[in-house]
Design an enzyme around this catalytic site. Sequence first.
Site, PDB file in Angstrom:
ATOM      1  N   ASN A 152      -5.849 -16.622  -2.341  1.00  0.00           N
ATOM      2  CA  ASN A 152      -6.760 -17.065  -3.387  1.00  0.00           C
ATOM      3  C   ASN A 152      -5.960 -17.498  -4.620  1.00  0.00           C
ATOM      4  O   ASN A 152      -4.726 -17.456  -4.611  1.00  0.00           O
ATOM      5  CB  ASN A 152      -7.748 -15.933  -3.710  1.00  0.00           C
ATOM      6  N   HIS A 196      16.884  -6.779 -10.977  1.00  0.00           N
ATOM      7  CA  HIS A 196      18.036  -6.857 -11.870  1.00  0.00           C
ATOM      8  C   HIS A 196      18.754  -5.512 -11.896  1.00  0.00           C
ATOM      9  O   HIS A 196      18.133  -4.469 -11.714  1.00  0.00           O
ATOM     10  CB  HIS A 196      17.584  -7.260 -13.275  1.00  0.00           C
ATOM     11  N   LYS A 223       7.372   0.814  -2.198  1.00  0.00           N
ATOM     12  CA  LYS A 223       7.974   1.383  -0.988  1.00  0.00           C
ATOM     13  C   LYS A 223       7.160   0.915   0.213  1.00  0.00           C
ATOM     14  O   LYS A 223       6.042   0.428   0.078  1.00  0.00           O
ATOM     15  CB  LYS A 223       8.042   2.906  -1.057  1.00  0.00           C
ATOM     16  N   LYS A 252      -5.921   6.470   2.315  1.00  0.00           N
ATOM     17  CA  LYS A 252      -6.795   6.490   3.483  1.00  0.00           C
ATOM     18  C   LYS A 252      -6.055   5.943   4.692  1.00  0.00           C
ATOM     19  O   LYS A 252      -5.213   5.073   4.573  1.00  0.00           O
ATOM     20  CB  LYS A 252      -8.024   5.619   3.188  1.00  0.00           C
TER      21      LYS A 252
END
Length: 187
Positions: free
Chosen positions: A85, A115, A166, A183
Amino acid sequence: MSELTEKQKMLQGLEYFPSDKSLQQDRANAKRLCQQFNQFDIDDRKGSRKIIKSLFGHCQGAWIEPNFYCDYGYNIATGKNFYANHGLVILDAATVTFGDDVMIAPGVLISTATHPLDVVKRNKGIETAKPIKVGNSVWIGMGAKILEGVSIGDNAVIAAGAVVNKDVEPNTVVAGVPACVIKTIPV
């Protein structure tokens, strides 16, 4: 043996200088193509898709709503039925690979670049980049941010506003800053 170019360093995940002339030219080319895409006649979807196919390194099928921005383009690969989108930004100093049937909501940022923590290196303009991989049938919610080096497993959902720093397991929903599992999706 010859010394690596800054582009070769970037693509290998090594420290590099993004201010290198060759990389500046690559980014300028991508910006021009993004500008053309974003200004394309809305009724000419075939023409705008042609721009995306020429910009991306690999594109099996993509429908992207303008405005779209990226750094290089050639490091982006999409599978079949990719949809993004409005307002997608992909900072692709390393590869960004999307599986099939990926959906991206408005205002998402995906960034492979980072960086150094070392202030001397950072002030010199050094940068590194780590690849991002998004599996099949992933939904990335509005305003989410996907950071360098992350892999997102098949069927995962990234909630709106999440900051993913992560890896995300398949069949999970992650939310929050930083994103964590809220969930499990039954399969």
